[in-house]
Design a protein around this motif. Structure first.
Motif, PDB file in Angstrom:
ATOM      1  N   LYS A  64       4.298  20.379  36.995  1.00  0.00           N
ATOM      2  CA  LYS A  64       4.778  19.516  38.067  1.00  0.00           C
ATOM      3  C   LYS A  64       5.985  19.064  38.061  1.00  0.00           C
ATOM      4  CE  LYS A  64       3.726  15.060  37.199  1.00  0.00           C
ATOM      5  NZ  LYS A  64       4.971  14.387  37.593  1.00  0.00           N
ATOM      6  N   ASP A  65       6.644  18.706  39.214  1.00  0.00           N
ATOM      7  CA  ASP A  65       7.874  18.577  39.192  1.00  0.00           C
ATOM      8  C   ASP A  65       8.253  17.358  38.526  1.00  0.00           C
ATOM      9  OD1 ASP A  65       9.067  20.575  40.957  1.00  0.00           O
ATOM     10  OD2 ASP A  65       8.332  19.603  42.806  1.00  0.00           O
ATOM     11  N   ALA A  66       9.347  17.263  37.514  1.00  0.00           N
ATOM     12  CA  ALA A  66       9.549  16.015  36.846  1.00  0.00           C
ATOM     13  C   ALA A  66       9.988  15.090  37.753  1.00  0.00           C
ATOM     14  CB  ALA A  66      10.879  16.445  36.215  1.00  0.00           C
ATOM     15  N   GLU A  67       9.454  13.803  37.348  1.00  0.00           N
ATOM     16  CA  GLU A  67       9.926  12.370  37.929  1.00  0.00           C
ATOM     17  C   GLU A  67      10.851  11.663  37.225  1.00  0.00           C
ATOM     18  OE1 GLU A  67       6.229  10.756  40.042  1.00  0.00           O
ATOM     19  OE2 GLU A  67       5.336  12.399  39.745  1.00  0.00           O
ATOM     20  N   ASP A  68      11.632  10.844  37.821  1.00  0.00           N
ATOM     21  CA  ASP A  68      12.409   9.726  37.247  1.00  0.00           C
ATOM     22  C   ASP A  68      11.611   8.872  36.292  1.00  0.00           C
ATOM     23  OD1 ASP A  68      15.436   9.150  36.662  1.00  0.00           O
ATOM     24  OD2 ASP A  68      15.057   7.467  38.123  1.00  0.00           O
TER      25      ASP A  68
END
Length: 188
Positions: free
Chosen positions: A61-65
């Protein structure tokens, strides 16, 4: 005795998709470590998570804050954001200035991972055409973590591996096949 590896950070640029395609798809769905990846991509939206999500058995996945780092995930830095590891082992995204013309920056990920994980992090520098990652890999080595660099003669672009070896002479230069075996070995 050093602690077991708890997280792996990877940095790459030119030739990254081909190199990562030799490392990530072979890992089993049960692989227990998180892998955080920075690839220099254009500021428009990157499709790396989608591309590797289709190839890999691991969750990608794309990293999330402010997301917690979970085992068995591959996290890609979203395009135009720096990816950092915070002390609570959560992810942070930043739009601070580019480092060596790059956002995301390998150095920023690696330095923050060294601070958060100390000697329980492994850093891997793959193919690329600039010096980003050299300082970060040295930070990981100085924290007692493992430092690995793709053999420059094997890399699509050797500038990043050569810079990393010059800045971090204690790093171990390995072929992609040997890096793949090492990533698997860290799981046991």
């Amino acid at each position: 005795m050093t602690r077991p590896i708890e997280a792996i950070v990877v940095g790459a640029s030119a030739g990254a998709v081909q190199a990562l395609s030799r490392l990530l798809p072979n890992l089993p769905a049960t692989y227990p470590l998180p892998i955080l990846v920075v690839v220099h991509v254009p500021p428009e939206r990157s499709e790396l998570a989608t591309l590797f999500g289709a190839k890999c058995r691991l969750r990608v996945k794309d990293a999330e804050d402010k997301e917690s780092i979970r085992p068995g995930y591959v996290y890609f830095a979203p395009s135009d954001y720096h990816l950092l590891v915070e002390d609570q082992r959560t992810l942070a995204l930043s739009v601070d200035e580019p480092v060596l013309y790059s956002r995301p920056s390998v150095d920023i990920l690696f330095e923050s991972a060294a601070d958060a994980f100390g000697d329980a992090v492994a850093g891997i520098i793959l193919t690329g055409a600039n010096e980003d990652g050299a300082a970060g890999l040295a930070a990981i080595a100085n924290a007692g973590g493992r430092a690995i660099v793709q053999q420059p003669h094997e890399a699509f672009a050797s500038a990043m591996p050569l810079a990393a070896l010059a800045r971090c002479p204690q790093a171990e230069p390995l072929t992609l096949d040997a890096i793949a075996r090492q990533i698997e070995a860290w799981a046991s």
